[in-house]
Write a protein that holds these residues in place. Structure first.
Motif, PDB file in Angstrom:
ATOM      1  N   ALA A 142       8.017 -59.081 -47.033  1.00  0.00           N
ATOM      2  CA  ALA A 142       7.835 -57.714 -47.529  1.00  0.00           C
ATOM      3  C   ALA A 142       6.919 -56.914 -46.605  1.00  0.00           C
ATOM      4  CB  ALA A 142       7.291 -57.732 -48.948  1.00  0.00           C
ATOM      5  N   ARG A 143       5.869 -57.531 -46.112  1.00  0.00           N
ATOM      6  CA  ARG A 143       4.937 -56.858 -45.198  1.00  0.00           C
ATOM      7  C   ARG A 143       5.651 -56.443 -43.915  1.00  0.00           C
ATOM      8  NH1 ARG A 143       1.581 -60.755 -44.783  1.00  0.00           N
ATOM      9  NH2 ARG A 143       0.370 -60.183 -46.607  1.00  0.00           N
ATOM     10  N   GLN A 144       6.473 -57.343 -43.385  1.00  0.00           N
ATOM     11  CA  GLN A 144       7.209 -57.034 -42.156  1.00  0.00           C
ATOM     12  C   GLN A 144       8.205 -55.906 -42.430  1.00  0.00           C
ATOM     13  OE1 GLN A 144       9.018 -60.454 -40.311  1.00  0.00           O
ATOM     14  NE2 GLN A 144       9.895 -59.252 -38.636  1.00  0.00           N
ATOM     15  N   ILE A 145       8.900 -55.957 -43.553  1.00  0.00           N
ATOM     16  CA  ILE A 145       9.871 -54.922 -43.917  1.00  0.00           C
ATOM     17  C   ILE A 145       9.176 -53.582 -44.113  1.00  0.00           C
ATOM     18  CG2 ILE A 145      11.402 -54.168 -45.794  1.00  0.00           C
ATOM     19  CD1 ILE A 145      12.337 -57.122 -45.996  1.00  0.00           C
ATOM     20  N   ALA A 146       8.013 -53.591 -44.730  1.00  0.00           N
ATOM     21  CA  ALA A 146       7.279 -52.350 -44.999  1.00  0.00           C
ATOM     22  C   ALA A 146       6.889 -51.619 -43.720  1.00  0.00           C
ATOM     23  CB  ALA A 146       6.027 -52.649 -45.831  1.00  0.00           C
ATOM     24  N   SER A 147       6.637 -52.359 -42.645  1.00  0.00           N
ATOM     25  CA  SER A 147       6.160 -51.730 -41.413  1.00  0.00           C
ATOM     26  C   SER A 147       7.260 -51.474 -40.379  1.00  0.00           C
ATOM     27  CB  SER A 147       5.058 -52.584 -40.783  1.00  0.00           C
ATOM     28  OG  SER A 147       5.581 -53.834 -40.376  1.00  0.00           O
ATOM     29  N   ALA A 148       8.437 -52.036 -40.562  1.00  0.00           N
ATOM     30  CA  ALA A 148       9.491 -51.923 -39.547  1.00  0.00           C
ATOM     31  C   ALA A 148      10.340 -50.660 -39.732  1.00  0.00           C
ATOM     32  CB  ALA A 148      10.388 -53.157 -39.581  1.00  0.00           C
ATOM     33  N   VAL A 149      10.630 -50.022 -38.607  1.00  0.00           N
ATOM     34  CA  VAL A 149      11.498 -48.845 -38.571  1.00  0.00           C
ATOM     35  C   VAL A 149      12.349 -48.946 -37.311  1.00  0.00           C
ATOM     36  CG1 VAL A 149      11.605 -46.314 -38.450  1.00  0.00           C
ATOM     37  CG2 VAL A 149       9.766 -47.416 -39.728  1.00  0.00           C
ATOM     38  N   GLY A 150      13.622 -48.641 -37.429  1.00  0.00           N
ATOM     39  CA  GLY A 150      14.506 -48.678 -36.272  1.00  0.00           C
ATOM     40  C   GLY A 150      15.425 -47.472 -36.255  1.00  0.00           C
ATOM     41  N   PRO A 151      16.396 -47.462 -35.356  1.00  0.00           N
ATOM     42  CA  PRO A 151      17.315 -46.330 -35.229  1.00  0.00           C
ATOM     43  C   PRO A 151      18.085 -46.005 -36.513  1.00  0.00           C
ATOM     44  CG  PRO A 151      17.518 -47.778 -33.335  1.00  0.00           C
ATOM     45  CD  PRO A 151      16.622 -48.470 -34.318  1.00  0.00           C
ATOM     46  N   SER A 152      18.294 -46.993 -37.377  1.00  0.00           N
ATOM     47  CA  SER A 152      19.013 -46.745 -38.639  1.00  0.00           C
ATOM     48  C   SER A 152      18.072 -46.371 -39.779  1.00  0.00           C
ATOM     49  CB  SER A 152      19.837 -47.971 -39.037  1.00  0.00           C
ATOM     50  OG  SER A 152      20.864 -48.197 -38.091  1.00  0.00           O
ATOM     51  N   GLY A 153      16.767 -46.289 -39.491  1.00  0.00           N
ATOM     52  CA  GLY A 153      15.809 -45.884 -40.514  1.00  0.00           C
ATOM     53  C   GLY A 153      14.845 -46.987 -40.877  1.00  0.00           C
ATOM     54  N   PRO A 154      14.024 -46.731 -41.915  1.00  0.00           N
ATOM     55  CA  PRO A 154      13.033 -47.711 -42.342  1.00  0.00           C
ATOM     56  C   PRO A 154      13.690 -48.983 -42.881  1.00  0.00           C
ATOM     57  CG  PRO A 154      12.610 -45.557 -43.348  1.00  0.00           C
ATOM     58  CD  PRO A 154      13.952 -45.485 -42.691  1.00  0.00           C
ATOM     59  N   ASN A 155      13.095 -50.103 -42.552  1.00  0.00           N
ATOM     60  CA  ASN A 155      13.583 -51.386 -43.050  1.00  0.00           C
ATOM     61  C   ASN A 155      13.476 -51.439 -44.576  1.00  0.00           C
ATOM     62  OD1 ASN A 155      12.853 -54.846 -42.025  1.00  0.00           O
ATOM     63  ND2 ASN A 155      14.617 -54.001 -43.027  1.00  0.00           N
ATOM     64  N   SER A 156      12.467 -50.774 -45.129  1.00  0.00           N
ATOM     65  CA  SER A 156      12.302 -50.748 -46.587  1.00  0.00           C
ATOM     66  C   SER A 156      13.498 -50.103 -47.276  1.00  0.00           C
ATOM     67  CB  SER A 156      11.015 -50.027 -46.973  1.00  0.00           C
ATOM     68  OG  SER A 156      11.018 -48.699 -46.483  1.00  0.00           O
ATOM     69  N   GLU A 157      14.097 -49.097 -46.636  1.00  0.00           N
ATOM     70  CA  GLU A 157      15.276 -48.454 -47.215  1.00  0.00           C
ATOM     71  C   GLU A 157      16.426 -49.464 -47.340  1.00  0.00           C
ATOM     72  OE1 GLU A 157      17.832 -44.466 -46.288  1.00  0.00           O
ATOM     73  OE2 GLU A 157      17.597 -45.890 -44.627  1.00  0.00           O
TER      74      GLU A 157
END
Length: 191
Positions: A142-157
């Motif tokens: 969850a911590r990794q997902i909360a901080s990750a963002v890429g070309p398709s948008g936030p990992n949390s999304e």
């Protein structure tokens, strides 16, 4: 195995003489349907469990800060619910690029909600690809997902849309929902 599996997948199956084939989606393919299809039906596959064990360097993260997306892990007795799409083989020209970050196409037996069966393809990122991250505690994922963002948008999304889609399908994916719970608690507990 290289993280870019585009060419490998293009040589994996021969679609000569095939007009349509089933594709099983268990992650973003459930809710991000950016390809044409002929038919769509809820389905499941046996012996596989959905896990946030694959790194995303190209969509929901970057090479320096990869996100986490789902793959399937063999687990006897498990049942993975998702969505089946009957597609033209031409669709794989697009999907092989979309799913290139470590995913390979495998043949699988689908069980539709009415109890009937069909053969289809599923993209699975196996542990021998460069982007595989493997198991970790739910809070760490969850911590990794909360901080990750890429070309398709936030990992949390990605996580939140997948959880919403699984609920709509009536799936009880305890792994996904546990990570979602950790993510939602993050602001108050600062994962």
């Amino acid at each position: 195995m290289s993280a870019d599996t585009t060419e490998h997948n293009r040589n994996r199956q021969d679609f000569s003489g095939i007009e349509s084939i089933w594709l099983f989606g268990y992650g973003s393919l459930i809710y991000k349907v950016d390809f044409p299809y002929l038919e769509k039906r809820p389905a499941s596959i046996q012996g596989w469990a959905r896990r946030f064990w694959q790194g995303s360097h190209d969509h929901r993260g970057t090479p320096e800060a990869p996100g986490r997306v789902v793959t399937l892990i063999e687990q006897p007795g498990a049942k993975c619910k998702g969505m089946a799409f009957r597609v033209s083989p031409k669709v794989f020209e697009h999907l092989d690029v979309r799913e290139k970050n470590g995913y390979l196409r495998f043949t699988t037996t689908l069980t539709f909600d009415n109890g009937s069966h069909g053969e289809g393809l599923v993209y699975i990122a196996t542990e021998d690809n460069e982007a595989f991250l493997g198991e970790a505690p739910d809070a760490d994922i969850a911590r990794q997902i909360a901080s990750a963002v890429g070309p398709s948008g936030p990992n949390s999304e990605y996580l939140l849309r997948l959880a919403e889609s699984l609920r709509a399908l009536g799936d009880e994916c305890t792994h996904t929902f546990a990570i979602e719970s950790c993510l939602k608690k993050a602001p108050e507990e600062d994962l």
